[in-house]
Design an enzyme around this catalytic site. Structure first.
Site, PDB file in Angstrom:
ATOM      1  N   PRO A 163     -15.738  -5.691   2.737  1.00 48.46           N
ATOM      2  CA  PRO A 163     -17.269  -5.631   3.178  1.00 48.46           C
ATOM      3  C   PRO A 163     -18.233  -4.880   2.860  1.00 48.46           C
ATOM      4  CG  PRO A 163     -16.709  -4.700   4.774  1.00 48.46           C
ATOM      5  CD  PRO A 163     -15.427  -4.409   3.733  1.00 48.46           C
ATOM      6  N   LEU A 164     -18.022  -3.498   1.346  1.00 55.81           N
ATOM      7  CA  LEU A 164     -18.788  -3.204   1.165  1.00 55.81           C
ATOM      8  C   LEU A 164     -18.839  -2.971  -0.448  1.00 55.81           C
ATOM      9  CD1 LEU A 164     -18.679  -0.041   4.464  1.00 55.81           C
ATOM     10  CD2 LEU A 164     -20.029  -1.924   3.528  1.00 55.81           C
ATOM     11  N   GLY A 165     -18.385  -4.096  -0.295  1.00 58.06           N
ATOM     12  CA  GLY A 165     -18.125  -4.168  -2.294  1.00 58.06           C
ATOM     13  C   GLY A 165     -17.294  -2.639  -2.685  1.00 58.06           C
ATOM     14  N   ARG A 166     -16.539  -2.403  -2.554  1.00 58.00           N
ATOM     15  CA  ARG A 166     -15.869  -0.913  -2.672  1.00 58.00           C
ATOM     16  C   ARG A 166     -16.419   0.019  -2.504  1.00 58.00           C
ATOM     17  NH1 ARG A 166     -10.368  -3.286  -3.299  1.00 58.00           N
ATOM     18  NH2 ARG A 166     -10.408  -5.384  -4.071  1.00 58.00           N
ATOM     19  N   TYR A 218       0.861  -1.200  -0.240  1.00 63.14           N
ATOM     20  CA  TYR A 218       0.435   0.523   0.246  1.00 63.14           C
ATOM     21  C   TYR A 218       0.444   1.317   0.383  1.00 63.14           C
ATOM     22  CZ  TYR A 218      -3.617  -3.345   1.511  1.00 63.14           C
ATOM     23  OH  TYR A 218      -4.527  -4.125   1.563  1.00 63.14           O
ATOM     24  N   HIS A 262      -0.146 -11.696   1.527  1.00 59.12           N
ATOM     25  CA  HIS A 262      -0.844 -11.328   0.560  1.00 59.12           C
ATOM     26  C   HIS A 262      -1.662 -11.489  -0.263  1.00 59.12           C
ATOM     27  CE1 HIS A 262      -1.920  -6.663  -0.479  1.00 59.12           C
ATOM     28  NE2 HIS A 262      -3.165  -7.234  -0.535  1.00 59.12           N
ATOM     29  N   GLY A 296     -24.058   3.112  -4.436  1.00 57.27           N
ATOM     30  CA  GLY A 296     -24.463   2.106  -5.003  1.00 57.27           C
ATOM     31  C   GLY A 296     -23.710   3.489  -6.620  1.00 57.27           C
TER      32      GLY A 296
END
Length: 340
Positions: free
Chosen positions: A206-209, A60, A126, A215
């Site tokens: 967990p929030l779909g990126r 990163y 990783h 949305g």
């Protein structure tokens, strides 16, 4: 705000906050790196709120995210956190995965230095190097545990058989993988394998990126250098279809009186006490909203409704583009093939 509960991660003795903090987006891949003082402030805010399980990696930045955490953990903060970092992905003009023992050791020493610590709580491979038998990589990680440089060992995006082989050499404490309402393929084989072996599960994205935060509108806000712009699921030909999933989750969230992202995150939390999601954010208000997801209760009928909305065919597009070497669900060669 209610304190974040603590959970046991895996069966080797590691205890972490029930929700972690993914730190990648502060420094890399999601557009321009954010101002360091703001990110240190955010990390301190998370720790004080009880989110003490911090996730980074040497890739990163590269390297700058670990350095940021090193600065944030000065002055007595180190003792309050469970620090996870990773090795194995290198970028030298092209993506490369490396599980060679000499590289494992060099990467660990370099991470310790950047983080300013003498021991890493949880050290993940990783991505899996398909050229090096997992037993060889794990052998070096076992030595690092024995030397006190790392406490616990993890794998990320490994196949079920790779996890089994690794676990024989040295117990795996956690497997990190993408798990959310739009990434559910891990439920077939990898999650049951982890549970059979007593391995904790760490859910990234967990929030779909960020998709479950806003949305399809999220695309308009992304900077040109945000790698999410290239993800197949967010391309126009797939986004129209995937938007329906967001809208249906959004409707349920309205009924429950929470945000769409809180509902999506609560679904991951409800997968079991052995699952710790690590949503990333760069804003304190989003961090507090994520912590709020711990208070969202989902009875079985609501879980079933969410799962029918988010069935296998509800999402169009692969998780990554073909250019990104992810080695998802990958095997390593047999130990007998290794010539050191």
């Amino acid at each position: 705000m209610a304190k974040v509960p603590r959970v046991k991660l895996g069966s080797q003795g590691l205890e972490v906050s029930a929700q972690g903090l993914g730190c990648m987006g502060m420094s890399a891949f999601y557009g321009t790196p954010k101002p360091e003082p703001d990110m240190i402030n955010l990390i301190h805010h998370a720790i004080n709120a009880g989110v003490t399980f911090l996730d980074t990696s040497d890739v990163y930045g590269p390297k700058t995210n670990e350095m940021l955490l090193g600065k944030a953990l000065k002055g007595g903060m180190r003792e309050k956190v469970e620090l996870a970092t990773k090795f194995g992905i290198k970028y030298d003009g092209a993506w490369e995965v490396n599980g060679d023992p000499a590289y494992v050791r060099a990467a660990c020493e370099a991470s310790l230095q950047r983080l300013g610590v003498d021991c890493i709580d949880l050290y993940y491979q990783h991505r899996i190097d398909t050229r090096v038998p997992i037993e060889i990589t794990m052998g070096e990680l076992k030595k690092l545990v024995e030397e006190g440089k790392i406490k616990y060992v993890g794998l990320s995006e490994a196949s079920a058989s790779t996890i089994r082989r690794a676990h024989v050499v040295h117990p795996i404490t956690a497997v990190q993988l993408e798990w959310s309402l739009w990434s559910r393929d891990v439920e077939q084989e990898i999650i049951p394998t982890c549970r059979e072996l007593g391995i904790g599960i760490v859910a990234y994205s967990p929030l779909g990126r960020g998709f479950f935060s806003s949305g399809s509108k999220m695309i308009e806000k992304l900077e040109d250098n945000d790698f999410r712009k290239n993800l197949p699921r967010l391309q126009p030909e797939n986004l129209e279809h995937n938007k329906i999933l967001y809208e249906r989750v959004n409707e349920l969230a309205k009924k429950k009186g929470c945000t769409t992202s809180q509902l999506a995150l609560a679904w991951v939390h409800h997968q079991g006490n052995d699952v710790v999601p690590i949503p990333g954010t760069t804003k304190i208000e989003n961090l507090e909203q994520n912590i709020g997801a711990l208070s969202v209760k989902l009875p079985p009928e609501e879980m079933a409704e969410l799962e029918s909305i988010a069935s296998a065919d509800s999402v169009k597009g692969a998780r990554y583009g073909p250019d990104l070497t992810t080695y998802v669900d990958s095997e390593t060669p047999p130990l007998s093939s290794w010539k050191a």
